[in-house]
Design an enzyme around this catalytic site. Structure first.
Site, PDB file in Angstrom:
ATOM      1  N   ARG A  65       0.778  -1.168   0.131  1.00 25.55           N
ATOM      2  CA  ARG A  65       0.267  -0.053   0.022  1.00 25.55           C
ATOM      3  C   ARG A  65       0.949   1.251  -0.026  1.00 25.55           C
ATOM      4  NH1 ARG A  65      -3.594   0.818   5.106  1.00 25.55           N
ATOM      5  NH2 ARG A  65      -4.566  -1.103   4.497  1.00 25.55           N
ATOM      6  N   TYR A  66       2.055   1.307   0.575  1.00 23.75           N
ATOM      7  CA  TYR A  66       2.878   2.363   0.783  1.00 23.75           C
ATOM      8  C   TYR A  66       4.236   2.286  -0.103  1.00 23.75           C
ATOM      9  CZ  TYR A  66       0.182   3.276   4.736  1.00 23.75           C
ATOM     10  OH  TYR A  66      -1.238   3.244   5.554  1.00 23.75           O
ATOM     11  N   ARG A  69       7.346   0.069   1.801  1.00 24.94           N
ATOM     12  CA  ARG A  69       7.360  -0.905   2.632  1.00 24.94           C
ATOM     13  C   ARG A  69       6.045  -1.828   2.335  1.00 24.94           C
ATOM     14  NH1 ARG A  69       5.554   3.886   4.526  1.00 24.94           N
ATOM     15  NH2 ARG A  69       4.141   4.069   6.093  1.00 24.94           N
ATOM     16  N   CYS A  78      -2.753 -17.815  14.212  1.00 24.59           N
ATOM     17  CA  CYS A  78      -2.365 -17.054  15.343  1.00 24.59           C
ATOM     18  C   CYS A  78      -2.454 -18.162  16.350  1.00 24.59           C
ATOM     19  CB  CYS A  78      -3.186 -15.766  15.689  1.00 24.59           C
ATOM     20  SG  CYS A  78      -2.701 -14.386  14.991  1.00 24.59           S
ATOM     21  N   CYS A  82      -8.034 -13.097  19.137  1.00 23.83           N
ATOM     22  CA  CYS A  82      -8.480 -11.940  19.751  1.00 23.83           C
ATOM     23  C   CYS A  82      -9.816 -11.664  19.071  1.00 23.83           C
ATOM     24  CB  CYS A  82      -7.680 -10.853  19.333  1.00 23.83           C
ATOM     25  SG  CYS A  82      -5.860 -11.059  19.724  1.00 23.83           S
ATOM     26  N   CYS A  85     -10.338  -9.243  16.351  1.00 22.87           N
ATOM     27  CA  CYS A  85      -9.208  -9.382  15.262  1.00 22.87           C
ATOM     28  C   CYS A  85      -9.603  -8.907  13.977  1.00 22.87           C
ATOM     29  CB  CYS A  85      -8.834 -10.824  14.820  1.00 22.87           C
ATOM     30  SG  CYS A  85      -7.447 -11.114  13.379  1.00 22.87           S
ATOM     31  N   ARG A  87      -8.723  -9.461  11.146  1.00 22.46           N
ATOM     32  CA  ARG A  87      -8.968 -10.359  10.067  1.00 22.46           C
ATOM     33  C   ARG A  87     -10.217 -11.247   9.940  1.00 22.46           C
ATOM     34  NH1 ARG A  87      -5.462 -11.903   7.048  1.00 22.46           N
ATOM     35  NH2 ARG A  87      -6.570 -13.966   6.966  1.00 22.46           N
ATOM     36  N   ASP A 245     -10.672  -1.040  13.928  1.00 21.57           N
ATOM     37  CA  ASP A 245     -11.026  -1.182  12.762  1.00 21.57           C
ATOM     38  C   ASP A 245     -12.537  -1.432  12.808  1.00 21.57           C
ATOM     39  OD1 ASP A 245      -8.674  -0.318  11.494  1.00 21.57           O
ATOM     40  OD2 ASP A 245      -7.967  -2.414  11.547  1.00 21.57           O
ATOM     41  N   ASP A 282      -6.931   3.725  10.700  1.00 25.85           N
ATOM     42  CA  ASP A 282      -6.659   3.260   9.288  1.00 25.85           C
ATOM     43  C   ASP A 282      -8.129   3.670   8.537  1.00 25.85           C
ATOM     44  OD1 ASP A 282      -5.772   1.705   7.106  1.00 25.85           O
ATOM     45  OD2 ASP A 282      -4.744   0.410   8.822  1.00 25.85           O
ATOM     46  N   LYS A 289      -3.281   4.931   6.870  1.00 23.46           N
ATOM     47  CA  LYS A 289      -3.320   5.159   8.135  1.00 23.46           C
ATOM     48  C   LYS A 289      -3.173   6.754   8.322  1.00 23.46           C
ATOM     49  CE  LYS A 289      -0.978   0.988  10.277  1.00 23.46           C
ATOM     50  NZ  LYS A 289      -0.848   0.505   8.690  1.00 23.46           N
TER      51      LYS A 289
HETATM   52  C1  LIG Z   1       0.148  -0.344   8.657  1.00 31.35           C
HETATM   53  C2  LIG Z   1       0.592  -0.721   7.540  1.00 31.35           C
HETATM   54  C3  LIG Z   1       2.048  -0.629   7.138  1.00 31.35           C
HETATM   55  C4  LIG Z   1       3.064  -0.054   8.059  1.00 31.35           C
HETATM   56  O1  LIG Z   1       2.818   1.189   8.254  1.00 31.35           O
HETATM   57  P1  LIG Z   1       3.701   2.134   9.325  1.00 31.35           P
HETATM   58  O2  LIG Z   1       3.259   3.152   9.398  1.00 31.35           O
HETATM   59  O3  LIG Z   1       5.175   1.977   8.746  1.00 31.35           O
HETATM   60  O4  LIG Z   1       3.733   1.262  10.514  1.00 31.35           O
HETATM   61  C5  LIG Z   1       2.569  -1.223   5.975  1.00 31.35           C
HETATM   62  N1  LIG Z   1       1.625  -1.533   5.026  1.00 31.35           N
HETATM   63  C6  LIG Z   1       0.417  -1.708   5.286  1.00 31.35           C
HETATM   64  C7  LIG Z   1      -0.512  -2.483   4.273  1.00 31.35           C
HETATM   65  C8  LIG Z   1      -0.150  -1.269   6.584  1.00 31.35           C
HETATM   66  O5  LIG Z   1      -1.343  -1.377   6.758  1.00 31.35           O
HETATM   67  S1  SF4 Z   2      -5.627  -9.469  16.583  1.00 34.55           S
HETATM   68 FE1  SF4 Z   2      -5.801 -11.108  15.028  1.00 34.55          FE
HETATM   69  S2  SF4 Z   2      -3.842 -11.056  13.837  1.00 34.55           S
HETATM   70 FE2  SF4 Z   2      -3.440  -9.885  15.780  1.00 34.55          FE
HETATM   71  S3  SF4 Z   2      -2.771 -11.403  17.361  1.00 34.55           S
HETATM   72 FE3  SF4 Z   2      -5.109 -11.178  17.530  1.00 34.55          FE
HETATM   73  S4  SF4 Z   2      -6.001 -12.848  16.384  1.00 34.55           S
HETATM   74 FE4  SF4 Z   2      -3.652 -12.758  15.959  1.00 34.55          FE
END
Ligand SMILES: *Cc1c(COP(=O)(O)O)cnc(C)c1O
Ligand code: SF4
Length: 328
Positions: A65-66, A69, A78, A82, A85, A87, A245, A282, A289
């Site tokens: 996305r960025y 990175r 996991c 949680c 989560c 996900r 989220d 986000d 973010k």
């Molecule tokens: C959060 C996130 C990152 C990391 O972002 P930082 O601001 O560097 O912590 C990188 N890629 C994606 C898709 C993310 O959601």
């Molecule tokens: S929030 Fe989801 S991905 Fe993160 S530790 Fe908990 S279960 Fe795992």
């Protein structure tokens, strides 16, 4: 995908032996891992893919996305689930196959603008140790990569069972390894947990913390102050405090955004700059973010919220209105 609008999302209860003992001792830990009937309440604004990851996935296991990175997700698993989560609601998928790992590494090597690879998931420290050491070794061979980050919760939810080979793989990396550990409440920093964090640090990793602001768990400036001080005392630098989220069935965990901003403002007055994480939100749809306390968030008097993404585009934020599902 596959999640129909308004359908409850069933996420099985999953605990580690360590957590089973902790939930009897701490209500704040129990709330994060034991199911609640309010999980069946799905608000219209809640999305199966609340941060738009699917839109930014060029090959399986990669989210780009960025520009500088990427997230690389070797496994969606996991050691515990949680309840909040992000996900939840995403399709179940197996860990990446060997061919998918190779394709993900090719993608990274083919994009020299990528400086940082973030192993995420799921929890990359639950991947088989041989897979972890193979990945770290392969990333070390890509010249354009400067640093490797690991997003994990395993040291906090399964501290006694981190395999020796994981520590060895971290110690063997030439590239700096930054571990961002998900920690939400001071009760989580038991001796077993701080012991596993110290071991990661001894293996050469620098430690950071990320925290999700959770109603009924840590939505209190005094609790957060205690948490971030305890983290720093154990050489874990608080990095991000996340506004939750819009995950299906998690409205009972979300503090109203205005109240959340008041908590953060209070926290800011109480603790020093090294102890204070950034407060982030986000933007739904994959727009990235933004600081939740800053000018990117505009709250009108009647509770409507507009978010300005890093490219300057405005988005209305459906999750922040005072609604029956945020009142809980
Ligand atoms: C959060 C996130 C990152 C990391 O972002 P930082 O601001 O560097 O912590 C990188 N890629 C994606 C898709 C993310 O959601
Ligand atoms: S929030 Fe989801 S991905 Fe993160 S530790 Fe908990 S279960 Fe795992």
């Amino acid at each position: 995908m596959g999640q129909a609008m308004g359908q409850p999302v069933h996420q099985p209860v999953r605990l580690t032996p360590y957590l089973s003992a902790q939930i009897d001792r701490s209500a704040a830990i129990a709330r994060q891992f034991l199911p609640d009937r309010r999980e069946d309440d799905i608000a219209p604004a809640e999305m199966a893919d609340p941060i738009g990851d699917i839109a930014h996935s060029p090959v399986p296991g990669i989210i780009h996305r960025y520009p500088d990175r990427v997230l690389l997700m070797p496994t969606p698993q996991c050691s515990a689930h949680c309840r909040f989560c992000f996900r939840r609601g995403l399709p179940d998928r197996p860990p990446l196959s060997d061919a998918e790992v190779a394709a993900a590494l090719d993608y990274i090597a083919g994009h020299p603008e990528i400086f940082e690879v973030i192993l995420s998931g799921g929890d990359p420290l639950t991947a088989p140790p041989r897979r972890l050491s193979m990945l770290l070794a392969a990333l070390n061979r890509i010249d354009s990569i400067g640093v490797i980050r690991i997003h994990t919760r395993r040291p906090v939810i399964d501290p006694d069972r981190l395999p020796d080979a994981a520590f060895e793989a971290i110690a063997a990396s030439q590239r700096p390894i930054n571990i961002v550990c998900h920690i939400n409440h001071p009760d989580e920093l038991t001796e077993a947990v701080t012991g596993s964090l110290h071991r990661l640090r001894a293996a050469g990793a620098d430690l950071y913390g990320q925290t999700v602001l959770l109603k009924g768990v840590n939505d209190d400036a005094a609790v957060l102050e205690m948490l971030f001080r305890a983290m720093l005392r154990h050489r874990v630098r608080p990095y991000y405090l996340h506004y939750p989220d819009l995950v299906p069935g998690t409205g009972h965990f979300r503090t109203d955004l205005t109240a959340a901003r008041t908590i953060y403002a209070d926290l800011k007055r109480r603790i020093g700059g090294l102890t204070l994480p950034r407060f982030m939100l986000d933007i739904p749809g994959g727009f990235g973010k933004v600081p939740a306390d800053g000018e990117s968030v505009h709250v009108t008097r009647d509770g409507y919220v507009t978010l300005t993404d890093p490219a300057g585009r405005a988005h209305s934020y459906p999750g922040a209105l005072e609604t029956p599902w945020t009142k809980g």
